[in-house]
Structures are given as structure tokens and as C-alpha cells.
Design an enzyme around this catalytic site. Structure first.
Site, short mmCIF file in Angstrom:
data_model
loop_
_atom_site.label_atom_id
_atom_site.label_comp_id
_atom_site.label_asym_id
_atom_site.label_seq_id
_atom_site.Cartn_x
_atom_site.Cartn_y
_atom_site.Cartn_z
N GLU A 84 8.07 -4.11 1.13
CA GLU A 84 7.05 -4.93 1.24
C GLU A 84 7.06 -5.81 -0.25
OE1 GLU A 84 2.24 -4.37 1.38
OE2 GLU A 84 3.57 -3.45 2.99
N SER A 128 1.88 0.39 -1.06
CA SER A 128 3.27 0.42 0.12
C SER A 128 4.26 -0.15 -0.14
CB SER A 128 2.43 0.23 1.28
OG SER A 128 1.26 0.69 1.56
N ARG A 178 2.09 -9.48 7.05
CA ARG A 178 2.52 -9.28 5.81
C ARG A 178 3.38 -10.60 5.51
NH1 ARG A 178 -0.56 -6.75 6.18
NH2 ARG A 178 -0.99 -4.51 5.92
#
Length: 341
Positions: free
Chosen positions: A329, A233, A163
């Protein structure tokens, strides 16, 4: 400066948060995107580049210009071994996955139904069910705001990590992704290591079967943003040392984790939140989704403060219970830029 923004951003962030901005530009051509971004950068006034708005939390009204990247176009070529795609940043990611399958080009199906645009995908190095963008990214073209030039980075120059990428670090604030290149091998290797995909026979499964399975799984677990606003998420799966994971398994033998590099384990953040009894946990109008603990939802009237308070509370509770620190995130957007949770 006006005391209240003129343009609502509620329809341009999947969390459905009712923030706004002073100016909104919908850049549907490359020339308009480049011209707008360069001029705004030179003025040194706040600028926010938005794709699908699926990976952000608008913490406050944005006191500057929001540029919506809406450029379109997909070019395909091939050689003996690979298909090559050149895709405009404003293309919808899931639509690209579907387009590839229709053309008989496999490889991206594990990442079906990830919300957002193609241009946002390399920033986050998006991934799902054992596949990440970096595995198929060939190159990324971006606009260098300092020079006004278009620059191409090869995939190995993008510093992809979990990520993460160069666009979240060294190039943050000085680059705008305008096009992404993909290299998809003609010999398809199914990735079946996660969740329900393990039920398939690697020798018999088709890309369409993988795609259908992923879509069905995501639809069952993840809320539709049109019903409950969300950013997908909300927390990254934390990576911890193997020794810490082994220690946790003595207390929690059902803990879910996957090998990550050397002597590290990627722990399922959703499992941690669920195990802490936080499914359905709510602050104001924001709540932990009852079907997928990794997702925070807007139950209809959530404020940005509700979302932030809920996220911070979860981080604290997980730290206390497991000794693991969760990291958000989505990008946290303030009045003039970006900050951490």
C-alpha cells in the site's frame, strides 16, 4: 552533487527510516507551495511532495528536493441537505475528523486516526471500516505542473477505486493536490458493517460512539509511530474471484473476506499473514507487528533494506501458501522517484 544529503527525513516519515534529501522546503502557504513546485518542475530535477509521510517507504536517500505540504485552513458552508467543507491539503486528517464532530458534522468518523494529511487522502482514496474517501469527496483542486494552473476535478473525475485514483495514474508526477472539498449529508447514515461496529444498534448509535469505538480499536491494534515506526497497513486487501475464495474456504473455513463488486471477494490481508504464522516475523530491525499482522514495524534500528526484504518475503510466502499476490500500500520512494515493491 554532494555525496551525502544535507537534510534528514527521519522525522518526516512515520516509519522513522534514516534517509535524507538534498533540499527541504516547508511550504506553509499556498503561494509558496505553488511557486516552489512550479520552479522545481521546470528544472526537471527530482522533486518529492510529502504530506504526513505516513504512506511511504524511503528506500534510499532522495537526491532532490522534498516539499513538505503544510498549508492550513478549513472553510464550511451548508445548504438544506448537506454540509460542505473546503480543506487545505496540509491539514491533518484525524484533526479534520475531530473538527467535524465538534461542529456536529458526521460522516468521517469511521476514518478516524488514519495518519496523514488531507491532500494525501484522495491519492490513495483512504478508507477504513467500510467507509472510503470517495463517498464524501465533492471535488479536488490540484496544481497542474505542466501549465502552472489550478484545476478542479469533480469527484467522479478522480477515478476513485480501492486505494487508487487518477492521482496515482494519469496525473502522477504532474499534479500537486492543494485543496479538497467534502460533501457531508445532514442526515447521517451510520456504517456499521465491519468488526466491533456490528455491536451497535443503527437506530440508537451516535457519531461520537462510532468515533470512540474506531479510535479504541485502532489504538489497541495499531502501534504508535512514536514507539514503533510504521506506515499503517502495509498491504492492500487483495481482491480475488469468488470461485477462488470458495475454493480456499474448503481448506480454510475461517478465512475472512467481504463481497467486492460482482463475483469478487476482498480478502483480509492481515488474516492471510496471520494464518501463515508470520506475526512477529522479523528481518533485521523490521518485523510484523504481533497485534496486527497487516502492519510492519521499525523496532528501532530498521534500515530501508530490512523493511523491503521483510515485505518481499511476506509476499512470496503468501503466494506459496494461498496462491494470492499481495500488493504494497505505501509508496516506494527511490533516490530519484517512485517504484513498485
Amino acid at each position: 552533487m554532494p555525496s551525502s544529503p544535507f537534510h534528514s527525513l527521519k522525522d518526516f516519515n512515520t516509519f522513522g527510516l534514516a534517509q535524507g534529501c538534498l533540499q527541504l522546503v516547508r511550504a506553509n502557504t499556498l503561494d509558496l507551495l505553488i511557486d516552489t513546485c512550479c520552479k522545481l518542475y521546470q528544472t526537471q530535477l527530482p522533486m518529492l511532495i510529502l504530506g504526513g509521510g505516513s504512506n511511504i517507504v524511503l528506500c534510499e536517500d532522495f537526491l532532490g528536493t522534498v516539499v513538505l505540504v503544510e498549508t492550513k485552513g478549513v472553510d464550511i458552508s451548508e445548504d438544506e441537505n448537506n454540509h460542505y467543507l473546503s480543506v487545505a491539503a496540509g491539514e491533518n486528517w484525524h484533526d479534520l475528523v475531530c473538527f467535524c464532530l465538534q461542529k456536529g458534522i458526521a460522516g468521517l468518523e469511521n476514518m478516524a486516526l488514519i495518519p496523514g494529511t488531507v491532500g494525501a487522502a484522495p491519492i490513495q482514496n483512504i478508507g477504513a471500516y467500510g467507509v472510503e474517501l470517495e463517498q464524501f469527496c465533492d471535488w479536488v483542486d490540484y496544481l497542474d505542473l505542466d501549465s502552472g494552473k489550478q484545476i478542479r476535478l469533480q469527484a467522479d473525475e478522480c477515478k476513485f477505486a480501492y486505494r487508487d485514483s487518477v492521482f496515482k495514474n494519469e496525473l502522477l508526477g504532474t499534479s500537486v493536490i492543494i485543496r479538497v472539498g467534502f460533501k457531508l449529508p445532514k442526515v447521517w447514515q451510520p456504517q456499521l458493517g465491519y468488526g466491533p461496529l456490528r455491536e451497535f444498534d443503527a437506530k440508537r448509535v451516535t457519531p461520537k460512539q462510532v468515533f470512540d469505538c474506531i479510535c479504541a480499536t485502532r489504538i489497541a491494534k495499531l502501534p504508535d509511530p512514536a514507539v514503533y515506526g510504521n506506515a499503517g497497513s502495509f498491504f492492500k486487501n487483495p481482491v480475488i474471484e469468488s470461485a477462488q475464495f470458495d475454493s480456499l474456504t474448503t481448506v480454510y473455513p475461517d478465512i475472512v473476506g467481504y463481497p467486492h463488486g460482482v463475483d469478487q471477494i476482498k480478502v483480509a490481508a492481515g488474516w492471510l499473514i496471520d494464518k501463515a504464522g508470520l506475526k512477529g516475523y522479523q528481518i533485521g530491525g523490521a518485523a510484523v507487528h504481533t497485534e496486527q499482522a497487516l502492519v510492519l514495524i521499525n523496532k528501532g534500528n530498521a534500515t530501508s533494506d530490512d523493511v523491503l526484504a521483510l515485505a518481499k518475503s511476506i509476499v512470496k510466502k503468501i503466494e506459496v501458501k494461498f496462491g494470492i499476490t499481495l500488493e504494497a500500500e505505501p509508496r516506494m520512494i527511490t533516490a530519484t522517484g517512485e517504484r513498485s515493491l
